[in-house]
Design an enzyme around this catalytic site. Structure first.
Site, mmCIF file in Angstrom:
data_model
loop_
_atom_site.group_PDB
_atom_site.id
_atom_site.type_symbol
_atom_site.label_atom_id
_atom_site.label_comp_id
_atom_site.label_asym_id
_atom_site.label_seq_id
_atom_site.Cartn_x
_atom_site.Cartn_y
_atom_site.Cartn_z
ATOM 1 N N CYS A 110 -6.050 -0.501 9.541
ATOM 2 C CA CYS A 110 -6.178 -1.575 8.549
ATOM 3 C C CYS A 110 -6.691 -2.867 9.184
ATOM 4 C CB CYS A 110 -4.822 -1.840 7.898
ATOM 5 S SG CYS A 110 -4.899 -3.130 6.633
ATOM 6 N N CYS B 102 0.853 -1.168 0.000
ATOM 7 C CA CYS B 102 0.000 0.000 0.000
ATOM 8 C C CYS B 102 0.896 1.228 0.000
ATOM 9 C CB CYS B 102 -0.874 0.031 1.246
ATOM 10 S SG CYS B 102 -2.251 -1.127 1.155
#
Ligand SMILES: *Cc1c(COP(=O)(O)O)cnc(C)c1O
Length: 428
Positions: A143, A136
């Protein structure tokens, strides 16, 4: 450590296009090559200092859950009030991430349990989640796949992705593919296009979706070239992840416009986060700005039970309060569905305020957003047909194809007329 020029750029504010170095600021590869990974860099850029004790605990947190922030996303932080900044809170570690709550789970959504092939999570009858990337641009502190962040072992190899594609080919019931990760837009264009091309060739796949946060944390990733390449897929949808109105910048707008102009419908999935967006006014502003950008709010997620997220969790009542503040109060198409992703892999469960107050055989009593209580009278002559799946006898004339089989599950199975089941019994 950042060079003086970049530092100056941060300090002078990102709007000043005359600052030296602006041309590479908009280069997504430059952004990725210069992500911020240490507490010291944050101190330098935001011009703040943490005491040694705090730094030590922050380091412990980073040892467990690493940090990566793009210069662009960090530049949105108000350094004068960073502690209350919604961008900072989503990107910078909090020592509370080390606290493990009794409710925490390693894989709350049982994604690994429901995985029949590498990278594939097949939970719903007609669609699969397909993890094609483990990286990412920015590591969100909230997350749900925190356990995998930065873990090279989870990086799907070329062969693993091919196996996932093979699984999709073999499963004719799968008509919707959700590319996820990590962030699929972290793949080079050619790789991503190759995967999309391969999936496009599968006859039974009707829809492809990409879940990405790059429009939020690295909007420059949505280059004209990428949008142009994606425009050839006429069944592609994109979902992004804006959580706060502050993230809807002019840079993000450019990225979204490129996608929309390429003919791609863009949706948004937010996560309800304590002290970030757990406020009806912030959420209303968010969804209103989203539709202004032509992004359709799709879901608001209740924060998952992943390890280290307890401090982000709100009670569900907060979510319902937010939904109550949206329906009726703003444009209907700006209203997302609030869902709880059931721990243990139960899938998404929608929750909302109650609008149906009571009913009889003749009338239904409802209330609206203002508190008006109203009566809906049922029709006198509605024919209660029983469906036997013989569409040639039905006056609705649906032509069923082979794939529209009669395999019903769940509550639909109890409700339908062509299945004898009268109870659902929990297994195990
Ligand atoms: C969220 C999710 C989907 C997609 O669900 P929709 O409600 O169709 O957006 C599919 N598979 C898994 C495993 C998911 O978590």
């Amino acid at each position: 450590m950042l060079k003086t020029m970049e530092l100056l750029y941060f300090r002078e504010g990102r709007q000043n296009k005359n600052t030296a170095g602006y041309h590479y600021w908009e280069d997504w590869r430059w952004q990725l090559a210069n992500t911020i990974k240490t507490v010291e860099e944050i101190e330098q850029i935001l011009n703040i200092t943490f005491d040694e004790k705090k730094k030590k605990i922050l380091q412990l947190t980073l040892d467990k859950f690493p940090m990566t922030i793009t210069p662009y996303y960090l530049s949105l932080v108000d350094s004068g009030d960073y502690e209350n900044d919604p961008v900072f809170k989503q990107a910078f570690p909090d020592v509370r991430e080390l606290e493990i709550s009794p409710a925490d789970m390693v894989d709350p959504l049982a994604e690994e349990h429901d995985s029949p092939a590498p990278g594939i999570t097949h939970r719903y009858p007609d669609r699969v989640l397909f993890h094609v990337s483990n990286s990412c641009a920015m590591y969100c502190r909230h997350c749900t796949r925190k356990r995998k962040v930065g873990d090279k072992d989870f990086m799907p190899s070329y062969d693993a992705v091919q196996e996932g594609i093979k699984y999709i080919k073999q499963h004719k019931e799968v008509r919707d593919i959700l590319l996820s990760g990590g962030d699929p837009f972290m793949l080079p264009d050619e790789r991503l296009i190759d995967i999309l091309d391969q999936i496009s060739e599968i006859q039974h796949v009707e829809v492809m979706r990409i879940g990405t946060r790059t429009p939020v944390v690295l909007p420059f990733r949505i280059t004209k070239e990428l949008a142009e390449k994606l425009s050839k897929y006429d069944n592609l949808w994109i979902n992004t992840h804006f959580n706060h109105p502050k993230e809807l910048t002019t840079e993000a707008k450019t990225a979204i416009q490129r996608l929309v102009r390429a003919g791609i419908p863009v949706g948004n999935q937010s996560v309800l986060l304590a002290d970030v967006n757990d406020c009806p006014r912030i959420m209303k502003k968010l969804v209103q700005k989203l539709v202004q950008f032509r992004i359709r709010p799709y879901y608001i997620y209740q924060c998952d039970l992943s390890e280290g997220l307890e401090h982000f969790r709100t009670c569900i009542g907060k979510g319902i309060e937010i939904m109550e503040s949206l329906r009726g109060h703003t444009s209907g198409f700006a209203i997302p569905t609030y869902v709880i992703d059931a721990p243990g892999g139960g899938g998404k469960i929608p929750v909302m305020p109650n609008y149906l107050i009571s009913w009889s055989t003749n009338k239904v009593i409802l209330r609206n957003y203002e508190g008006v209580i109203t009566t809906y009278e049922e029709p006198c002559n509605y024919e209660h047909t029983k469906c036997d799946l013989k569409c040639d006898r039905c006056n609705l004339h649906l032509k069923l194809d082979k794939r529209d089989n009669n395999q019903v599950i769940g509550i639909e199975k109890l409700l339908c007329d062509y299945d004898e089941t009268i109870t659902l019994k929990p297994a195990e």
